[in-house]
Design a protein around this motif. Structure first.
Motif, PDB file in Angstrom:
ATOM      1  N   HIS A   1       0.518  -0.900  -0.596  1.00  0.00           N
ATOM      2  CA  HIS A   1      -0.345   0.271   0.218  1.00  0.00           C
ATOM      3  C   HIS A   1       1.429   1.145  -0.068  1.00  0.00           C
ATOM      4  CE1 HIS A   1      -2.745   3.130   0.698  1.00  0.00           C
ATOM      5  NE2 HIS A   1      -2.569   3.545   2.515  1.00  0.00           N
TER       6      HIS A   1
ATOM      7  N   GLY B   1      -3.125   6.576  -8.511  1.00  0.00           N
ATOM      8  CA  GLY B   1      -3.731   5.618  -7.791  1.00  0.00           C
ATOM      9  C   GLY B   1      -5.164   6.328  -6.666  1.00  0.00           C
TER      10      GLY B   1
ATOM     11  N   SER C   1      -9.012   7.032  -6.929  1.00  0.00           N
ATOM     12  CA  SER C   1      -9.816   6.761  -5.528  1.00  0.00           C
ATOM     13  C   SER C   1     -10.469   7.931  -5.194  1.00  0.00           C
ATOM     14  CB  SER C   1      -8.653   6.333  -4.163  1.00  0.00           C
ATOM     15  OG  SER C   1      -7.905   7.538  -4.063  1.00  0.00           O
TER      16      SER C   1
ATOM     17  N   ILE D   1      -9.061  -0.299  -3.775  1.00  0.00           N
ATOM     18  CA  ILE D   1      -9.138   1.166  -4.077  1.00  0.00           C
ATOM     19  C   ILE D   1      -9.562   1.794  -2.610  1.00  0.00           C
ATOM     20  CG2 ILE D   1     -10.118   2.892  -5.437  1.00  0.00           C
ATOM     21  CD1 ILE D   1     -10.063   1.238  -8.218  1.00  0.00           C
TER      22      ILE D   1
ATOM     23  N   GLY E   1      -6.300   5.553  -1.041  1.00  0.00           N
ATOM     24  CA  GLY E   1      -4.929   5.001  -2.999  1.00  0.00           C
ATOM     25  C   GLY E   1      -5.411   3.498  -2.986  1.00  0.00           C
ATOM     26  N   LEU E   2      -4.840   3.227  -3.069  1.00  0.00           N
ATOM     27  CA  LEU E   2      -4.529   0.868  -3.837  1.00  0.00           C
ATOM     28  C   LEU E   2      -3.570   0.478  -2.987  1.00  0.00           C
ATOM     29  CD1 LEU E   2      -3.373   1.991  -7.082  1.00  0.00           C
ATOM     30  CD2 LEU E   2      -5.942   2.203  -6.655  1.00  0.00           C
TER      31      LEU E   2
ATOM     32  N   THR F   1      -2.638  -3.711  -3.078  1.00  0.00           N
ATOM     33  CA  THR F   1      -2.616  -5.126  -3.743  1.00  0.00           C
ATOM     34  C   THR F   1      -1.842  -5.883  -2.556  1.00  0.00           C
ATOM     35  OG1 THR F   1       0.083  -4.279  -4.243  1.00  0.00           O
ATOM     36  CG2 THR F   1      -2.126  -4.134  -5.530  1.00  0.00           C
TER      37      THR F   1
ATOM     38  N   PHE G   1       0.541  -3.704  -7.842  1.00  0.00           N
ATOM     39  CA  PHE G   1       1.031  -2.417  -7.237  1.00  0.00           C
ATOM     40  C   PHE G   1       1.094  -1.786  -8.559  1.00  0.00           C
ATOM     41  CE2 PHE G   1       1.789   1.822  -5.503  1.00  0.00           C
ATOM     42  CZ  PHE G   1       0.447   2.319  -4.592  1.00  0.00           C
TER      43      PHE G   1
ATOM     44  N   MET H   1      -1.316  -2.001 -11.513  1.00  0.00           N
ATOM     45  CA  MET H   1      -2.429  -1.605 -10.733  1.00  0.00           C
ATOM     46  C   MET H   1      -3.016   0.281 -10.997  1.00  0.00           C
ATOM     47  SD  MET H   1      -4.557  -1.949  -8.104  1.00  0.00           S
ATOM     48  CE  MET H   1      -6.235  -2.067  -7.713  1.00  0.00           C
ATOM     49  N   GLU H   2      -1.088   0.902 -10.361  1.00  0.00           N
ATOM     50  CA  GLU H   2      -0.879   2.086 -10.839  1.00  0.00           C
ATOM     51  C   GLU H   2      -1.230   2.696 -12.012  1.00  0.00           C
ATOM     52  OE1 GLU H   2       0.819   6.015  -9.318  1.00  0.00           O
ATOM     53  OE2 GLU H   2      -0.650   4.791  -9.277  1.00  0.00           O
TER      54      GLU H   2
ATOM     55  N   CYS I   1      -4.373   2.364 -12.960  1.00  0.00           N
ATOM     56  CA  CYS I   1      -5.208   3.623 -13.010  1.00  0.00           C
ATOM     57  C   CYS I   1      -4.902   5.747 -13.965  1.00  0.00           C
ATOM     58  CB  CYS I   1      -4.741   4.737 -11.733  1.00  0.00           C
ATOM     59  SG  CYS I   1      -5.580   2.923 -10.432  1.00  0.00           S
TER      60      CYS I   1
END
Length: 266
Positions: A126, A132, A136, A186, A191-192, A194, A206, A209-210, A213
């Motif tokens: 995180h 992210g 969010s 999310i 933020g994110l 994972t 992570f 995913m970032e 986004c």
């Protein structure tokens, strides 16, 4: 012999080609050292990619012997400077049982509950990365608009609430519940987060995913997006969405950081 036959004759058998897979270990000590090294490398990569925001952000790795303990970056130390020897071991009560530094309260409140709720999870990541946080703030989930993002298709949650800095384990439990059995969640206005069955997998999820986004924000700002069909999104998720694929994707990043910054092993 034809040119094609000559070419095929020179090809190495598949069994002789180098193809890395996750390591196995003879002892708990070896596995612990391995997890700590991978954790430190992941933190250095996060630092390199600019995923820091002051003292916010943490990656954890469950200890291979003490299942209710996890290794984590110390509070107040830059991702870019962390060494294996700096990592701290935290127990289920939030006490530092090995290491010289305090634990980030939010790291314990969130990660302790994620690890408790998900025995299959070895690592959780995180941080307050830029894109992210932007997604969010919209309270949105990721949409199937690229091949890469399909790894998260029907495989990420949304914690649709915000109550301030997470310092209470009850809030951590709510986040763990929103994560459920997914690989990512999310956190609205935050933020994110994972998870994965290895540090490598959690870190890769992570990172990608970032980037997903970022792509979603750019694409929607530019115009009307074209969605991948449900059938093909599900198929792509089956192809790309497992932790082994994440581990494989992460290896070039790991190789790069250890060559650039070998001092992380000190």
């Amino acid at each position: 012999m034809s040119a094609e036959e000559e070419f095929l004759d020179k090809m190495l058998p598949a069994k002789d080609l180098i193809f890395r897979l996750p390591e196995t270990f003879a002892t708990v000590e070896e596995e612990r050292r391995h997890r700590k090294e991978r954790l430190t490398a992941a933190l250095r990569i996060f630092g390199k990619f600019g995923f820091e925001e002051g003292v916010a952000g943490h990656i954890t790795a469950r200890d291979p012997e003490l299942a209710d303990h996890f290794w984590v970056n110390p509070f107040g130390m830059s991702f870019k400077h962390i060494k294996v020897s700096d990592l701290i071991l935290v127990n289920h009560r939030g006490q530092v049982v090995e290491g010289r530094y305090p634990v980030n309260e939010a790291a314990f409140a969130i990660h302790s509950q994620v690890h408790q709720a998900r025995p299959d999870v070895v690592a959780a990541a995180h941080s307050h990365s830029t894109y992210g946080r932007a997604i969010s703030a919209l309270g949105q989930k990721l949409e199937p608009i690229t091949q890469d993002v399909c790894a998260f298709y029907e495989d990420h949650g949304l914690f649709d609430d915000y109550t301030g800095v997470v310092t209470d384990v009850e809030e951590g439990k709510r986040i763990a519940a929103a994560l459920g059995g997914y690989k990512a969640v999310i956190l609205r206005n935050h933020g994110l987060l994972t998870v994965g069955d290895s540090v490598d997998a959690a870190a890769w999820w992570f990172i990608t995913m970032e980037r997903s986004c970022q792509v979603q924000l750019l694409a929607k700002a530019a115009g009307q997006v074209v969605h991948i069909s449900e059938e093909n999104a599900k198929l792509t998720h089956e192809q790309l969405g497992n932790d082994l694929v994440a581990w494989i994707n992460y290896q070039p990043l790991y190789d790069q950081i250890v060559r650039e910054q070998p001092d992380l092993f000190d």
